[in-house]
Scaffold this motif. Structure first.
Motif, PDB file in Angstrom:
ATOM      1  N   ASP A 108      -3.979 -79.963 -31.785  1.00  0.00           N
ATOM      2  CA  ASP A 108      -4.177 -78.510 -31.769  1.00  0.00           C
ATOM      3  C   ASP A 108      -5.138 -78.145 -30.641  1.00  0.00           C
ATOM      4  O   ASP A 108      -6.345 -78.379 -30.746  1.00  0.00           O
ATOM      5  CB  ASP A 108      -4.734 -78.056 -33.120  1.00  0.00           C
ATOM      6  N   GLU A 109      -4.608 -77.608 -29.544  1.00  0.00           N
ATOM      7  CA  GLU A 109      -5.404 -77.225 -28.375  1.00  0.00           C
ATOM      8  C   GLU A 109      -6.374 -78.339 -27.978  1.00  0.00           C
ATOM      9  O   GLU A 109      -7.597 -78.115 -27.878  1.00  0.00           O
ATOM     10  CB  GLU A 109      -6.188 -75.928 -28.656  1.00  0.00           C
ATOM     11  N   PRO A 110      -5.888 -79.549 -27.738  1.00  0.00           N
ATOM     12  CA  PRO A 110      -6.800 -80.685 -27.527  1.00  0.00           C
ATOM     13  C   PRO A 110      -7.659 -80.590 -26.278  1.00  0.00           C
ATOM     14  O   PRO A 110      -8.703 -81.241 -26.202  1.00  0.00           O
ATOM     15  CB  PRO A 110      -5.844 -81.881 -27.438  1.00  0.00           C
ATOM     16  N   THR A 111      -7.248 -79.783 -25.289  1.00  0.00           N
ATOM     17  CA  THR A 111      -8.045 -79.639 -24.063  1.00  0.00           C
ATOM     18  C   THR A 111      -8.875 -78.359 -24.075  1.00  0.00           C
ATOM     19  O   THR A 111      -9.578 -78.078 -23.104  1.00  0.00           O
ATOM     20  CB  THR A 111      -7.140 -79.630 -22.815  1.00  0.00           C
ATOM     21  N   GLY A 112      -8.823 -77.599 -25.156  1.00  0.00           N
ATOM     22  CA  GLY A 112      -9.442 -76.273 -25.197  1.00  0.00           C
ATOM     23  C   GLY A 112     -10.936 -76.260 -24.963  1.00  0.00           C
ATOM     24  O   GLY A 112     -11.480 -75.291 -24.428  1.00  0.00           O
ATOM     25  N   ALA A 113     -11.643 -77.326 -25.374  1.00  0.00           N
ATOM     26  CA  ALA A 113     -13.105 -77.360 -25.243  1.00  0.00           C
ATOM     27  C   ALA A 113     -13.569 -78.300 -24.133  1.00  0.00           C
ATOM     28  O   ALA A 113     -14.746 -78.645 -24.062  1.00  0.00           O
ATOM     29  CB  ALA A 113     -13.724 -77.791 -26.575  1.00  0.00           C
ATOM     30  N   LEU A 114     -12.633 -78.691 -23.244  1.00  0.00           N
ATOM     31  CA  LEU A 114     -12.959 -79.662 -22.203  1.00  0.00           C
ATOM     32  C   LEU A 114     -12.952 -79.026 -20.820  1.00  0.00           C
ATOM     33  O   LEU A 114     -12.226 -78.057 -20.565  1.00  0.00           O
ATOM     34  CB  LEU A 114     -11.943 -80.813 -22.223  1.00  0.00           C
ATOM     35  N   ASP A 115     -13.758 -79.589 -19.896  1.00  0.00           N
ATOM     36  CA  ASP A 115     -13.691 -79.146 -18.509  1.00  0.00           C
ATOM     37  C   ASP A 115     -12.446 -79.751 -17.852  1.00  0.00           C
ATOM     38  O   ASP A 115     -11.731 -80.562 -18.463  1.00  0.00           O
ATOM     39  CB  ASP A 115     -14.966 -79.521 -17.745  1.00  0.00           C
ATOM     40  N   SER A 116     -12.175 -79.372 -16.613  1.00  0.00           N
ATOM     41  CA  SER A 116     -10.919 -79.764 -15.972  1.00  0.00           C
ATOM     42  C   SER A 116     -10.802 -81.280 -15.819  1.00  0.00           C
ATOM     43  O   SER A 116      -9.722 -81.859 -16.028  1.00  0.00           O
ATOM     44  CB  SER A 116     -10.780 -79.082 -14.610  1.00  0.00           C
ATOM     45  N   LYS A 117     -11.903 -81.950 -15.479  1.00  0.00           N
ATOM     46  CA  LYS A 117     -11.859 -83.401 -15.293  1.00  0.00           C
ATOM     47  C   LYS A 117     -11.549 -84.106 -16.607  1.00  0.00           C
ATOM     48  O   LYS A 117     -10.667 -84.986 -16.674  1.00  0.00           O
ATOM     49  CB  LYS A 117     -13.185 -83.909 -14.728  1.00  0.00           C
ATOM     50  N   ALA A 118     -12.259 -83.716 -17.672  1.00  0.00           N
ATOM     51  CA  ALA A 118     -12.031 -84.335 -18.981  1.00  0.00           C
ATOM     52  C   ALA A 118     -10.627 -84.012 -19.501  1.00  0.00           C
ATOM     53  O   ALA A 118      -9.977 -84.851 -20.137  1.00  0.00           O
ATOM     54  CB  ALA A 118     -13.091 -83.870 -19.974  1.00  0.00           C
ATOM     55  N   SER A 119     -10.142 -82.786 -19.219  1.00  0.00           N
ATOM     56  CA  SER A 119      -8.790 -82.392 -19.627  1.00  0.00           C
ATOM     57  C   SER A 119      -7.746 -83.284 -18.975  1.00  0.00           C
ATOM     58  O   SER A 119      -6.826 -83.783 -19.635  1.00  0.00           O
ATOM     59  CB  SER A 119      -8.513 -80.933 -19.261  1.00  0.00           C
ATOM     60  N   ASN A 120      -7.890 -83.496 -17.671  1.00  0.00           N
ATOM     61  CA  ASN A 120      -6.931 -84.337 -16.952  1.00  0.00           C
ATOM     62  C   ASN A 120      -6.946 -85.771 -17.468  1.00  0.00           C
ATOM     63  O   ASN A 120      -5.896 -86.408 -17.588  1.00  0.00           O
ATOM     64  CB  ASN A 120      -7.225 -84.315 -15.446  1.00  0.00           C
ATOM     65  N   GLN A 121      -8.141 -86.271 -17.789  1.00  0.00           N
ATOM     66  CA  GLN A 121      -8.240 -87.630 -18.326  1.00  0.00           C
ATOM     67  C   GLN A 121      -7.541 -87.729 -19.683  1.00  0.00           C
ATOM     68  O   GLN A 121      -6.836 -88.704 -19.966  1.00  0.00           O
ATOM     69  CB  GLN A 121      -9.711 -88.036 -18.463  1.00  0.00           C
ATOM     70  N   LEU A 122      -7.739 -86.697 -20.525  1.00  0.00           N
ATOM     71  CA  LEU A 122      -7.111 -86.706 -21.842  1.00  0.00           C
ATOM     72  C   LEU A 122      -5.588 -86.613 -21.726  1.00  0.00           C
ATOM     73  O   LEU A 122      -4.858 -87.314 -22.434  1.00  0.00           O
ATOM     74  CB  LEU A 122      -7.641 -85.546 -22.687  1.00  0.00           C
ATOM     75  N   LEU A 123      -5.099 -85.769 -20.827  1.00  0.00           N
ATOM     76  CA  LEU A 123      -3.657 -85.602 -20.662  1.00  0.00           C
ATOM     77  C   LEU A 123      -3.013 -86.879 -20.124  1.00  0.00           C
ATOM     78  O   LEU A 123      -1.897 -87.230 -20.518  1.00  0.00           O
ATOM     79  CB  LEU A 123      -3.370 -84.415 -19.738  1.00  0.00           C
ATOM     80  N   LYS A 124      -3.716 -87.564 -19.249  1.00  0.00           N
ATOM     81  CA  LYS A 124      -3.218 -88.855 -18.760  1.00  0.00           C
ATOM     82  C   LYS A 124      -3.152 -89.860 -19.914  1.00  0.00           C
ATOM     83  O   LYS A 124      -2.188 -90.631 -20.038  1.00  0.00           O
ATOM     84  CB  LYS A 124      -4.110 -89.396 -17.646  1.00  0.00           C
ATOM     85  N   LEU A 125      -4.161 -89.815 -20.775  1.00  0.00           N
ATOM     86  CA  LEU A 125      -4.196 -90.697 -21.935  1.00  0.00           C
ATOM     87  C   LEU A 125      -3.020 -90.412 -22.867  1.00  0.00           C
ATOM     88  O   LEU A 125      -2.342 -91.340 -23.342  1.00  0.00           O
ATOM     89  CB  LEU A 125      -5.517 -90.518 -22.667  1.00  0.00           C
ATOM     90  N   PHE A 126      -2.765 -89.133 -23.140  1.00  0.00           N
ATOM     91  CA  PHE A 126      -1.632 -88.765 -23.991  1.00  0.00           C
ATOM     92  C   PHE A 126      -0.321 -89.273 -23.395  1.00  0.00           C
ATOM     93  O   PHE A 126       0.543 -89.785 -24.107  1.00  0.00           O
ATOM     94  CB  PHE A 126      -1.577 -87.244 -24.166  1.00  0.00           C
ATOM     95  N   ALA A 127      -0.170 -89.111 -22.078  1.00  0.00           N
ATOM     96  CA  ALA A 127       1.053 -89.580 -21.412  1.00  0.00           C
ATOM     97  C   ALA A 127       1.193 -91.094 -21.547  1.00  0.00           C
ATOM     98  O   ALA A 127       2.292 -91.608 -21.785  1.00  0.00           O
ATOM     99  CB  ALA A 127       1.039 -89.167 -19.940  1.00  0.00           C
TER     100      ALA A 127
END
Length: 264
Positions: free
Chosen positions: A170-189
């Protein structure tokens, strides 16, 4: 048979004295295959969070069915729901939902502790996950001692350690900055490529562009979807942006038309 099936799901909320009813979902139909990575997008109030809550068995549909591996979630007894969620579903929340009084290790272990898992088995599961998520050296720290991105990676570890059939985010990148968001999205992929089924609700075009399929929900109905095919993340980003522009334009035109009708 699809891995996850949503059939004719409706959700109507009724005020305490029954005077007013609000329809949050209206005849929602879609399916998710095992190993898919699906994003659900929609404006605030479109019904996407309600839908996620029903998929997570945190709420019940007014009518319709949600089937996970052929099992109707509405038929699970109330006393069995906690164990069902713990054993079959993994959750990743916008605000992490970590307990500040527990170390990251103990936060990650919590669903296994509740399931009565042996400590040696817990450590066996944690070691490869912590390495993959780059949190091995952070496990003895507390949530207030680490960054938002590190908290979210710990939350992902907690979701994966139960070996869930599907991860609901549920909105997993909503509370993250752009760098942390990109890292999380790469992890999900990465974890999706390893076979993990993921269903994510998001406002973020950037986040949705990493998914294999995007469902658009409006006024409680799934009305459009985009498949990745062989497209890159950048191409997906453009397609999603174009689709949202059309949706917003149509909504504005509809509102203007209703305004004119109201003035006549």
């Amino acid at each position: 048979m699809a891995f996850l099936e949503v059939k004719n799901v409706r959700k109507v909320y009724t005020a305490r004295f029954g005077a007013m009813k609000v329809q949050a979902l209206n005849n929602v139909n879609f399916s998710v295959e095992e190993g898919e990575y699906v994003a659900i997008m929609g404006e605030s109030g479109s019904g996407k969070t309600t839908l996620l809550n029903i998929l997570a068995s945190l709420d019940k549909a007014t009518s319709g069915q949600v089937l996970l591996n052929g099992r109707d979630l509405s038929e699970i007894k109330a006393k069995e729901l906690c164990a069902f969620r713990r054993n079959h579903l993994g959750f990743v929340f916008q605000d992490f939902n970590l307990l500040d009084t527990l170390s990251l290790r103990d936060n990650i272990f919590l669903p296994l502790v509740l399931a009565g898992t042996d400590y040696r088995e817990m450590e066996k599961r944690l070691e490869p996950l912590a390495a993959k998520l780059s949190i091995g050296r952070l496990l003895d720290k507390y949530p207030y001692e680490v960054s938002g991105g590190q908290k979210q990676r710990a939350a992902v570890c907690r979701a994966l350690i139960t070996r869930p059939e599907i991860v609901l985010a549920d909105e997993p990148t909503g509370a993250l900055d752009s760098k942390a968001s990109n890292q999380l999205l790469k992890l999900f992929a990465d974890i999706n490529r390893e076979g993990q089924t993921i269903l994510m609700v998001t406002h973020s075009i950037q986040a949705a562009s990493h998914a294999g399929r995007i469902l658009f929900i409006k006024d409680g109905t799934v009305f459009h979807q985009i498949y990745r095919g062989n497209r890159t993340d950048n191409e997906m980003y453009i397609m999603i942006s174009d689709a949202l522009t059309v949706i917003q334009t149509n909504k504005r035109e509809k509102d203007e038309e209703e305004g004119r009708d109201g003035n006549e």
